[in-house]
Design a protein around this motif. Structure first.
Motif, mmCIF file in Angstrom:
data_model
loop_
_atom_site.group_PDB
_atom_site.id
_atom_site.type_symbol
_atom_site.label_atom_id
_atom_site.label_comp_id
_atom_site.label_asym_id
_atom_site.label_seq_id
_atom_site.Cartn_x
_atom_site.Cartn_y
_atom_site.Cartn_z
ATOM 1 N N ALA A 62 48.134 24.569 15.967
ATOM 2 C CA ALA A 62 47.297 24.240 14.968
ATOM 3 C C ALA A 62 47.239 25.242 13.713
ATOM 4 O O ALA A 62 47.337 24.590 12.484
ATOM 5 N N VAL A 63 47.606 26.534 13.906
ATOM 6 C CA VAL A 63 47.420 27.325 12.873
ATOM 7 C C VAL A 63 48.726 27.124 12.000
ATOM 8 O O VAL A 63 48.690 27.043 10.769
ATOM 9 N N MET A 65 50.299 24.105 11.660
ATOM 10 C CA MET A 65 50.144 22.990 10.743
ATOM 11 C C MET A 65 49.178 23.394 9.657
ATOM 12 O O MET A 65 49.513 22.859 8.268
ATOM 13 N N ILE A 66 47.984 23.827 9.913
ATOM 14 C CA ILE A 66 47.049 24.231 8.730
ATOM 15 C C ILE A 66 47.892 25.052 7.548
ATOM 16 O O ILE A 66 47.681 24.949 6.480
ATOM 17 N N ALA A 69 50.441 23.364 5.551
ATOM 18 C CA ALA A 69 49.606 22.322 4.753
ATOM 19 C C ALA A 69 49.138 22.938 3.760
ATOM 20 O O ALA A 69 49.406 22.556 2.502
ATOM 21 N N ALA A 70 48.689 24.321 3.778
ATOM 22 C CA ALA A 70 48.005 25.023 2.851
ATOM 23 C C ALA A 70 49.450 25.365 1.463
ATOM 24 O O ALA A 70 49.058 25.329 0.473
ATOM 25 N N ALA A 188 50.018 18.190 1.244
ATOM 26 C CA ALA A 188 49.169 18.728 2.074
ATOM 27 C C ALA A 188 49.599 18.234 3.785
ATOM 28 O O ALA A 188 49.644 18.616 4.687
ATOM 29 N N ALA A 192 51.431 19.316 6.847
ATOM 30 C CA ALA A 192 50.790 19.554 8.214
ATOM 31 C C ALA A 192 51.778 18.917 9.335
ATOM 32 O O ALA A 192 52.003 19.709 10.503
#
Lengths: 304, 286, 243
Positions: A62-63, A65-66, A69-70, A188, A192
């Motif tokens: 999850a981290v 992906m975030i 994306a950022a 973004a 992700a």
């Protein structure tokens, strides 16, 4: 042979995710991302490094992906007022710089030594000897989820806005929508997906080093999107599971063809990808799939 | 300090020829050729064949290789880019990436991945005060300056030069003034093919000949070209020198292997602040 | 070229973009040495007509003849070599080149090797446009609108064309400059070149021509001597906005 099939399918599933990400950014959004492999690599490293630090694999994923994306959003912001040519070089430059930092900042990334002992998610769930097939199931599940999400997105009002931005940014601006906003969001979401794909890569190999990530990842993704038909998620899946499957599967020819080593075979494979891209763009610019939308809009995309 | 400046100028000159070639093709075709890195590699290997495999002296091999590659560049344009000329710029971008991958892997297939070097005598560096200049740097200096002078003269004072500038400036008007575009396009590919192949030789002299060599130059070449204002060929040379010197002085504060990051930061700053280029204001568009 | 003025003829020309015709079966002819002006409201197809005449747009059907030869299949560069000079609307000079270079480009790719030399033609053209002699070394893009039109005309005349096609010469010019420009057009016409002029300013355009054509919605609505078109109140009311 079965082990080989499972391995190839896993690699193809991850490549399909990259293809889907590119299909959102380039196919639907018209934004060329030549630095795909950099974002993918970042995802792999975030997921891999966090996992070896003891983070649960799914949290690490999850981290990743975030984080990706950022960073994707930031790279889209850089080329805010510019045409696609510039976005292509910015993403490429970004990917190259990222690879350098990961190669040389050994204190953080273990540099060229690579990160070992990456833990897979749910790895204790499977009976002995079924770990790889279990992981394949996870990868395929991820492909399914991403596919469903992107299909939903393509049919949503946002999807229409994205395509409109690609076909005629001027009209979108005139309607009072911000083209920049659309571009950043497209990048973004694509980022992700790339983070997810990279994370799965790290989990699958359980070992990552900078040499695993190169422009070949970008090349496969472009091939998948061009063959599948820009904008068609189904087309991307079909081309990934046929074409990339064949290309990846050709690795086993090493044992059968004498006089050709693994690196020669890799060169032939990539040569075919390169020539294939050009030939398809010339003779079959719309690929073999179809974008999920009305016929009127489909007509305008053929002039791309 | 003097040494850094000299190294920076040489690094900038190495970038100048491919940057000029990229900008030249962009100004006439409105298309950023991402295969330019592979072109550089390909030129370097063609010259390697002449120099090492066939035993020609380097200058002869370089001349023959550059001309051969120029013809190849025209052929690639015919096969890959010309059929796509009327499509969007993005399609051409992706096609040029396909060309890059294909070319690079032809080289990998035949030459393998191990680095190679030209057959040249090793000589002591020349000392001028406390500045050292080795023979490769001297060669780079001379070849690039002569090549730039020739291109400048062709541009300013010849029929061919006016032809290229006319098409870059206003393609429709050039057509009604009797200029056949396809001929100009072929000339542009010939010239940029020669320039890129020569720069491949120079990069090979400066470092090694290996399949990745052009790839590492792609970002700096694009940055130099954007610095100059992408459609302005002679300004691309100024951009290349600026970037070369900036990269060299950045080694005072950053490790050498992060040159690329300096390049990237320069490009990002430029795109955000002056997207028309540092030297691009002279291009009249209204 | 270099010979006497040649005629220009269009026969049943249908032309347009993307399969959609804008011009419907256009036929007209300009006699050698004659001046024909095409007038008509905005969007009537005047620019499309011009592009078809000079070879930037291929007609879907019909024929274009220049000096008796069928040039329908030829592109713009080939038609230029046969003596057809074209001055496009507005972007009609090479902005990043000097005025002298503009004149050079105008001459060297079209003029035959046996004809007058560059310097002979330069003198002749500067005789028609004395205003630009002092500007020869300036970058063309930095000149004023009126001067640019002069440079464009001069460059087109450099190879001594037999037919000159002008697309909206007065566009973007002040009324005073437009008037001056048409004076110059009169001077050029006096040198015996055949002229096709597309013009939005009907008074100026028709005043400088022998024959006039009214183009409406891609059809020739009227072809008559320019004086008739200009003065007939009925025609003006029907086709030219009634002013």
């Amino acid at each position: 042979m079965t082990a080989y099939l499972i391995a190839t399918l896993t690699v193809v599933a991850i490549a399909a995710l990259v293809g889907l990400a590119l299909n959102l950014q380039w196919g639907m959004g018209g934004l060329v991302n030549f630095g795909l492999f950099g974002f993918y690599m970042l995802g792999a490293y975030i997921a891999g490094l966090l996992t070896v630090q003891g983070a649960p694999p799914l949290v690490a994923l999850a981290v990743a992906m975030i984080g990706v994306a950022a960073l994707s959003a930031v790279s889209a912001l850089i080329s805010v007022r510019l045409s696609e040519d510039y976005l292509a070089i910015v993403t490429l430059g970004f990917a190259e710089c990222l690879r350098l930092v990961i190669s040389y900042e050994g204190w953080l990334t273990r540099g060229m030594l690579g990160v070992t002992g990456i833990e897979r998610p749910f790895q204790n769930l499977w009976p002995r000897g079924f770990a790889d097939i279990g992981f394949l199931a996870i990868a395929l599940f991820a492909v399914l989820i991403v596919y469903a999400t992107l299909q939903g997105l393509a049919r949503s009002p946002f999807g229409r806005l994205v395509r409109a931005t690609r076909d005629d940014p001027g009209v979108v601006e005139a309607l009072g929508k911000s083209v920049l906003n659309v571009r950043v969001r497209v990048f973004a979401v694509g980022g992700a997906i790339l983070g997810l794909a990279g994370g799965l890569h790290a989990f699958y190999y359980t070992y990552i080093d900078p040499t695993q990530f190169g422009p070949i990842i970008t090349a496969y993704a472009f091939m998948a999107v061009v063959v599948g038909g820009r904008g068609s998620n189904r087309g991307v899946l079909v081309s990934a599971f046929t074409l990339i499957f064949l290309l990846e599967g050709s690795r086993f020819l090493v044992d059968y063809v004498h006089g050709l080593g693994a690196s020669e075979l890799a060169a032939i494979r990539l040569f075919i990808v390169g020539v294939g891209l050009v030939v398809l763009l010339i003779f079959k610019p719309d690929g073999f799939g179809r974008e999920p939308r009305s016929t009127l809009a489909a007509k305008s995309s053929s002039s791309l | 300090m003097g040494q850094l400046l000299v190294n920076g100028i040489v690094a900038g000159l190495l970038l100048a020829l491919p940057a000029l070639a990229l900008s030249l093709t962009f100004s006439v075709l409105r298309f950023a050729n991402y295969a330019i890195g592979s072109y550089l590699t390909c030129g370097a290997y063609l010259v390697y064949i002449g120099n090492v495999v066939l035993g020609m002296p380097l200058w002869l091999a370089a001349g023959a290789g550059a001309i051969l590659f120029a013809v190849l560049a025209v052929a690639i344009d015919w096969l890959a880019y010309r059929p796509l000329r009327d499509r969007s710029g993005v399609t051409l971008l992706v096609a040029s990436m396909g060309v890059a991958i294909a070319l690079e892997n032809v080289i990998r297939f035949f030459a393998g991945n191990s680095p190679r070097a030209y057959d040249v005598a090793v000589a002591r560096p020349i000392r001028l005060g406390d500045v050292r200049l080795n023979h490769e740097q001297l060669t780079i200096l001379m070849v690039v300056i002569v090549a730039l002078a020739v291109v400048w003269i062709v541009f300013r004072f010849t029929r061919l030069g006016r032809m290229m500038r006319a098409v870059a400036d206003n393609p429709d008007l050039a057509a009604v003034r009797g200029i056949t575009r396809s001929r100009v396009v072929a000339c542009v590919w010939l010239i940029s093919g020669i320039l890129v192949a020569l720069s491949g030789v120079l990069v090979g002299l400066d470092a090694n000949i290996e399949p990745q060599m052009g790839w590492t130059y792609l970002l700096p070449v694009f940055t130099a070209t954007i610095l100059g204002g992408i459609a302005n060929p002679m300004a691309a040379v100024a951009g290349a020198l600026t970037l070369g010197i900036a990269e060299e002085f950045a080694t005072l504060v950053m490790p050498v292997h992060y040159r690329m990051i300096v390049t990237f930061l320069v490009m990002v700053a430029l795109l955000l602040l002056r997207p028309w280029g540092l030297f691009g204001t002279r291009w009249v568009t209204k | 070229m270099n010979g006497p003025a040649a005629g220009l003829e269009l026969r049943d020309v249908v032309a347009g973009y993307g399969g959609q015709p804008i011009l419907h079966s256009i036929s007209f002819s300009v006699q050698p040495g004659e001046r024909l002006v095409v007038v008509g409201p905005n969007g009537s197809g005047k620019s499309t007509l011009m592009k078809t005449v000079v070879g930037l747009l291929r007609p879907m059907s019909g024929a274009v003849r220049l000096g008796g030869a069928d040039v329908t299949a030829l592109g713009a560069p080939a038609r230029a070599a046969l003596g057809l000079a074209y001055i496009p609307q507005e972007t009609n000079i090479f902005r990043n080149m000097t005025v002298l270079e503009n004149l050079h480009v105008g001459y060297e790719f079209v003029a035959p090797s046996k004809g007058p030399t560059f310097s002979e033609r330069l003198e002749a053209v500067l005789g028609l446009f004395p205003e630009i002699r002092v500007k020869l070394r300036s970058t063309a893009g930095h000149l004023s609108g009126g001067q640019r039109q002069m440079v464009a005309m001069a460059a087109a005349l450099m190879p001594k064309p037999t037919v000159l096609a002008l697309d909206e010469p007065s566009a973007g010019l002040s009324p005073r400059n437009a008037g001056l420009l048409f004076e110059v057009i009169g001077r050029v016409a006096a040198s015996g070149v055949t002229m096709l002029i597309v013009e939005q300013n009907t008074q100026l355009g028709l005043g400088a021509a022998d024959q006039g054509i009214v183009l409406v919605n891609g059809h020739v609505r009227l072809a008559a001597p320019a004086m008739t078109v200009r003065t007939d109140p009925e025609i003006r009311r029907l086709y030219l906005g009634g002013v």
